[in-house]
Design a protein around this motif. Structure first.
Motif, PDB file in Angstrom:
ATOM      1  N   LYS A  57       0.828  -1.206   0.000  1.00  0.00           N
ATOM      2  CA  LYS A  57       0.000   0.000   0.000  1.00  0.00           C
ATOM      3  C   LYS A  57       0.863   1.256   0.000  1.00  0.00           C
ATOM      4  N   MET A  58       0.262   2.354  -0.470  1.00  0.00           N
ATOM      5  CA  MET A  58       0.937   3.653  -0.432  1.00  0.00           C
ATOM      6  C   MET A  58       1.097   4.079   1.020  1.00  0.00           C
ATOM      7  N   LEU A  59       2.150   4.823   1.296  1.00  0.00           N
ATOM      8  CA  LEU A  59       2.403   5.318   2.645  1.00  0.00           C
ATOM      9  C   LEU A  59       2.111   6.809   2.709  1.00  0.00           C
ATOM     10  N   ASN A  60       1.579   7.262   3.853  1.00  0.00           N
ATOM     11  CA  ASN A  60       1.424   8.698   4.076  1.00  0.00           C
ATOM     12  C   ASN A  60       2.801   9.337   3.997  1.00  0.00           C
ATOM     13  N   THR A  61       2.867  10.529   3.407  1.00  0.00           N
ATOM     14  CA  THR A  61       4.155  11.165   3.140  1.00  0.00           C
ATOM     15  C   THR A  61       4.126  12.624   3.555  1.00  0.00           C
ATOM     16  N   ARG A  62       5.248  13.084   4.114  1.00  0.00           N
ATOM     17  CA  ARG A  62       5.444  14.500   4.417  1.00  0.00           C
ATOM     18  C   ARG A  62       6.620  14.977   3.582  1.00  0.00           C
ATOM     19  N   ALA A  63       6.492  16.184   3.033  1.00  0.00           N
ATOM     20  CA  ALA A  63       7.553  16.741   2.195  1.00  0.00           C
ATOM     21  C   ALA A  63       7.573  18.250   2.380  1.00  0.00           C
ATOM     22  N   LEU A  64       8.647  18.863   1.917  1.00  0.00           N
ATOM     23  CA  LEU A  64       8.759  20.319   1.914  1.00  0.00           C
ATOM     24  C   LEU A  64       8.604  20.818   0.491  1.00  0.00           C
ATOM     25  N   GLU A  65       8.113  22.038   0.345  1.00  0.00           N
ATOM     26  CA  GLU A  65       7.948  22.628  -0.983  1.00  0.00           C
ATOM     27  C   GLU A  65       9.255  22.489  -1.768  1.00  0.00           C
ATOM     28  N   GLY A  66       9.125  22.067  -3.014  1.00  0.00           N
ATOM     29  CA  GLY A  66      10.289  21.915  -3.875  1.00  0.00           C
ATOM     30  C   GLY A  66      10.844  20.500  -3.901  1.00  0.00           C
ATOM     31  N   ASP A  67      10.448  19.634  -2.943  1.00  0.00           N
ATOM     32  CA  ASP A  67      10.933  18.254  -2.913  1.00  0.00           C
ATOM     33  C   ASP A  67      10.308  17.436  -4.035  1.00  0.00           C
ATOM     34  N   THR A  68      10.849  16.244  -4.261  1.00  0.00           N
ATOM     35  CA  THR A  68      10.258  15.269  -5.166  1.00  0.00           C
ATOM     36  C   THR A  68       9.609  14.192  -4.308  1.00  0.00           C
ATOM     37  N   VAL A  69       8.366  13.844  -4.633  1.00  0.00           N
ATOM     38  CA  VAL A  69       7.609  12.869  -3.848  1.00  0.00           C
ATOM     39  C   VAL A  69       7.269  11.683  -4.728  1.00  0.00           C
ATOM     40  N   ARG A  70       7.317  10.497  -4.127  1.00  0.00           N
ATOM     41  CA  ARG A  70       7.007   9.260  -4.829  1.00  0.00           C
ATOM     42  C   ARG A  70       5.918   8.527  -4.040  1.00  0.00           C
ATOM     43  N   LEU A  71       4.727   8.394  -4.627  1.00  0.00           N
ATOM     44  CA  LEU A  71       3.644   7.607  -4.033  1.00  0.00           C
ATOM     45  C   LEU A  71       3.623   6.279  -4.782  1.00  0.00           C
ATOM     46  N   GLU A  72       3.843   5.190  -4.051  1.00  0.00           N
ATOM     47  CA  GLU A  72       4.069   3.909  -4.703  1.00  0.00           C
ATOM     48  C   GLU A  72       3.260   2.808  -4.028  1.00  0.00           C
ATOM     49  N   CYS A  73       2.754   1.880  -4.838  1.00  0.00           N
ATOM     50  CA  CYS A  73       2.031   0.727  -4.314  1.00  0.00           C
ATOM     51  C   CYS A  73       2.161  -0.410  -5.327  1.00  0.00           C
ATOM     52  N   LYS A  74       1.631  -1.577  -4.940  1.00  0.00           N
ATOM     53  CA  LYS A  74       1.667  -2.724  -5.846  1.00  0.00           C
ATOM     54  C   LYS A  74       0.316  -3.416  -5.782  1.00  0.00           C
ATOM     55  N   VAL A  75      -0.261  -3.671  -6.958  1.00  0.00           N
ATOM     56  CA  VAL A  75      -1.583  -4.295  -7.041  1.00  0.00           C
ATOM     57  C   VAL A  75      -1.457  -5.637  -7.769  1.00  0.00           C
ATOM     58  N   ASP A  76      -2.217  -6.622  -7.265  1.00  0.00           N
ATOM     59  CA  ASP A  76      -2.243  -7.946  -7.879  1.00  0.00           C
ATOM     60  C   ASP A  76      -3.670  -8.206  -8.359  1.00  0.00           C
ATOM     61  N   ALA A  77      -3.814  -8.608  -9.627  1.00  0.00           N
ATOM     62  CA  ALA A  77      -5.143  -8.873 -10.187  1.00  0.00           C
ATOM     63  C   ALA A  77      -5.000  -9.688 -11.461  1.00  0.00           C
ATOM     64  N   SER A  78      -6.076 -10.387 -11.814  1.00  0.00           N
ATOM     65  CA  SER A  78      -6.101 -11.118 -13.073  1.00  0.00           C
ATOM     66  C   SER A  78      -7.510 -11.031 -13.638  1.00  0.00           C
ATOM     67  N   PRO A  79      -7.678 -10.491 -14.837  1.00  0.00           N
ATOM     68  CA  PRO A  79      -6.668  -9.863 -15.696  1.00  0.00           C
ATOM     69  C   PRO A  79      -6.197  -8.529 -15.101  1.00  0.00           C
ATOM     70  N   PRO A  80      -5.115  -7.961 -15.691  1.00  0.00           N
ATOM     71  CA  PRO A  80      -4.610  -6.679 -15.179  1.00  0.00           C
ATOM     72  C   PRO A  80      -5.729  -5.635 -15.135  1.00  0.00           C
ATOM     73  N   PRO A  81      -5.770  -4.858 -14.050  1.00  0.00           N
ATOM     74  CA  PRO A  81      -6.887  -3.912 -13.878  1.00  0.00           C
ATOM     75  C   PRO A  81      -6.674  -2.589 -14.605  1.00  0.00           C
ATOM     76  N   GLN A  82      -7.786  -1.868 -14.758  1.00  0.00           N
ATOM     77  CA  GLN A  82      -7.713  -0.467 -15.182  1.00  0.00           C
ATOM     78  C   GLN A  82      -7.438   0.336 -13.914  1.00  0.00           C
ATOM     79  N   LEU A  83      -6.659   1.409 -14.050  1.00  0.00           N
ATOM     80  CA  LEU A  83      -6.254   2.196 -12.891  1.00  0.00           C
ATOM     81  C   LEU A  83      -6.768   3.620 -13.002  1.00  0.00           C
ATOM     82  N   PHE A  84      -7.228   4.149 -11.876  1.00  0.00           N
ATOM     83  CA  PHE A  84      -7.737   5.519 -11.827  1.00  0.00           C
ATOM     84  C   PHE A  84      -7.148   6.216 -10.604  1.00  0.00           C
ATOM     85  N   TRP A  85      -6.396   7.304 -10.833  1.00  0.00           N
ATOM     86  CA  TRP A  85      -5.814   8.105  -9.750  1.00  0.00           C
ATOM     87  C   TRP A  85      -6.752   9.262  -9.426  1.00  0.00           C
ATOM     88  N   LYS A  86      -6.951   9.505  -8.123  1.00  0.00           N
ATOM     89  CA  LYS A  86      -7.759  10.632  -7.673  1.00  0.00           C
ATOM     90  C   LYS A  86      -6.981  11.414  -6.616  1.00  0.00           C
TER      91      LYS A  86
END
Length: 191
Positions: A57-86
């Motif tokens: 799962k994605m982890l809650n993240t704190r950053a400062l203005e100007g930083d680079t942030v990476r929100l990352e997770c891993k999903v398992d499904a069959s067949p591969p799912p459609q993904l929607f970011w909100k």
């Protein structure tokens, strides 16, 4: 099951398994003669349907203005799912100058945000949907204001000495340590 409707004969297998694979022959006979044809039936194993599940799962993240942030997770499904970011329940608008979406064949999903701003703060949700079901994963991004670090100040005398010693035309000052006076020590109750 054999069915005959309006002169149309059918051979129906309701639930096909790999054991039904093979060559089938149809023979039609009457007083005038007979006719036949063969057909080969190949049965492919159906891919097992698995609804999406987030194995990382994605982890809650704190950053400062100007930083680079990476929100990352891993999903398992069959067949591969459609993904929607909100973001905060609205579809995420990807700013191509600062945001990138990455995924690999193993199900790893990544949203990369360069030069985050205060307006990037909020809840990020990834929804994964396939024929077997749906799952969501979310995380909070908090972006703080970057402040310039306060300069460490030294006592004024040491500043002056550093300034004077850095000037080449001023002779370097040397400070002699005071004469050491040693006297016997006595224990006393008075203070």
């Amino acid at each position: 099951m054999l069915v005959c409707e309006k002169g149309m004969h059918s051979f129906i297998i309701e639930i096909v398994t790999v054991h039904h694979a093979g060559v089938y022959e149809c023979v039609a006979k009457n007083r005038a003669g007979e006719n036949r044809f063969t057909m080969r039936l190949d049965v492919l194993a159906q891919e097992a349907l698995r609804p999406p599940t987030f194995v990382q799962k994605m982890l809650n993240t704190r950053a400062l203005e100007g930083d680079t942030v990476r929100l990352e997770c891993k999903v398992d499904a069959s067949p591969p799912p459609q993904l929607f970011w909100k973001k905060d329940k609205d579809m995420l608008r990807i700013d191509p100058n600062r945001m990138s979406l990455y995924q690999d064949g193993s199900g790893r999903q990544c949203l990369l945000i360069d030069r985050v701003t205060k307006s990037d703060s909020g809840w990020y949700t990834l929804s994964a949907i396939n024929e077997a079901g749906m799952s969501t994963c979310n995380a909070r991004l908090d972006v703080g204001t970057r402040t310039t670090p306060a300069m460490k100040t030294a006592p004024p005398a040491s500043k002056t000495l550093k300034l004077l010693s850095s000037l080449s035309h001023v002779p370097v000052l040397t400070v002699e340590s005071p004469a050491q006076h040693t006297a016997p020590l006595y224990e006393s109750e008075e203070l």
